[in-house]
Design an enzyme around this catalytic site. Sequence first.
Site, short mmCIF file in Angstrom:
data_model
loop_
_atom_site.label_atom_id
_atom_site.label_comp_id
_atom_site.label_asym_id
_atom_site.label_seq_id
_atom_site.Cartn_x
_atom_site.Cartn_y
_atom_site.Cartn_z
N SER A 140 13.12 21.45 -15.87
CA SER A 140 11.85 22.16 -15.99
C SER A 140 12.14 23.51 -16.63
CB SER A 140 11.23 22.36 -14.61
OG SER A 140 10.35 23.46 -14.63
N LYS A 153 14.58 21.47 -10.73
CA LYS A 153 14.00 20.19 -11.10
C LYS A 153 14.92 19.30 -11.94
CE LYS A 153 10.07 19.07 -10.60
NZ LYS A 153 8.83 19.66 -11.09
N GLU A 164 8.72 8.38 -16.85
CA GLU A 164 7.33 8.84 -17.01
C GLU A 164 6.79 8.51 -18.40
OE1 GLU A 164 6.72 13.02 -15.18
OE2 GLU A 164 8.86 12.84 -15.58
N HIS A 210 0.83 -1.22 0.00
CA HIS A 210 0.00 0.00 0.00
C HIS A 210 0.86 1.27 0.00
CE1 HIS A 210 -3.26 -2.77 1.32
NE2 HIS A 210 -2.31 -3.30 2.05
#
Length: 455
Positions: free
Chosen positions: A276, A282, A289, A155
């Site tokens: 970014s 970043k 992704e 979880h």
Amino acid sequence: MSNIRGRFSKPADKLAGQYTTSLPVDQRLYKQDIAGSIAHARMLAKQRIITQTDARKIVDGLLAIQKEIELGKFQFKPEMEDIHMAVESRLIEKIGEVGRKLHTARSRNDQIALDIRLFTKEAIAETQKGIRALQKAMLEMAEKNRAVVIPGYTHVQAAQPVLLAHHLLAYFDMLQRDFERFNDSLKRVDVMPLGSGALAGVTYKIDREFVAKALGFSKVSKNSMDAVSDRDFIIEYEANAAITMMHLSRLAEELVLWLSVEFGYIEIDDAYATGSSIMPQKKNPDVAELARGKTGRVYGNLMALLTIMKGLPLAYNSDMQEDKPGYFDTVDTLQTTLTIFAGMIKSVKVNKANIQRALGRGYILATDVADYLVKKGAAFRTAHEIVGKLVNYAVSKGKTLAELDIKEYQQFSPLFKADVLKITIESALAARDITGGTAPNQVARALVAARKIVV
Ligand code: ARG
């Protein structure tokens, strides 16, 4: 020029021609198409359906065309319906009337079935190479970090300690199943369909086994109608690819989490990340992704083909030409993802300090404390409840279990003795000494077994 419009009184509408041509997509099958035609021509000559001299001219012509294509000198004319017509019409242009004999005892329906099967055999071999390369990278990362312990999760909540190697070998095993799945499907691809003709077989005394052998197939198809309308093997590749991508996508998600500031378990090479445009700090895990995102497209290609096929009566229908764009996309996406992931995994650096910090949080030894009580005579459910209360107490004091003293333990059960303080990450790992468990000696054995697979 070859012309299959003998029946028609006018040329195809320009837009309709653009709509129906598959040449921009299936030109990628030129090698398979030419190899199939060469084997077919040789067989026709062996069976005295055409002369040896004609066959030689055809074969030489086809080889010359292959060279033209590979040198970028071949003109893929937009008015050609597909790669079969493009090659055949160039052959006739080059060697004249003899070229018109190549299509004896053949239909484009069995021809495309052959081409795409040849392509699939190669695609499977290449894909399996990619799977092996990624398995190897995972294994090397596991071997390099064999002593590193991480919190294992359920979880996405810290659950029990595991060796990082154990976690990585879980992906190794998923990839092993993927490898085997492609192997299993290979035997259904390895079937030579030529000779099925348009749908009912052909009227010449051909030698199908000769063609199969020349092209490296171990069997010939048994039913001509099935052979020209079967695309199961593409669906199987796409299904296998979907499962493999699902695994890669899970791995991608893992990397995304672990690369976050909040986890900080690993770093990857700058080559696999992007910045970014607005936030200078970043370092985004773009490759991971996008693999997660591309997985959606690979699923879509599978759904598209299943949907294309579901309403088709026997035998060939033009709908089936729509199999290729999604199929090629899936093959390319899967193979590239595997290759990039192998490189990315090789570049991973493990941040032991951050992992160490995470190990201290999350009460991941609570199960072991409950097991301790069981071994002292408590029933497991009772032990579970006692330790639940103990953890609740520790949380309220802002302490870890290791920071409690024996008096505090004993408030919850008289079964706690001083040796409860000896429960450590190391003892918890070592205790899981069963096949498939995360005990260091078990994982060491699993690493050796994995090595035998990838060598
Ligand atoms: N281009 C077709 C395909 O990719 C092969 C030709 C099939 N035959 C036909 N009569 N259209 O499936």
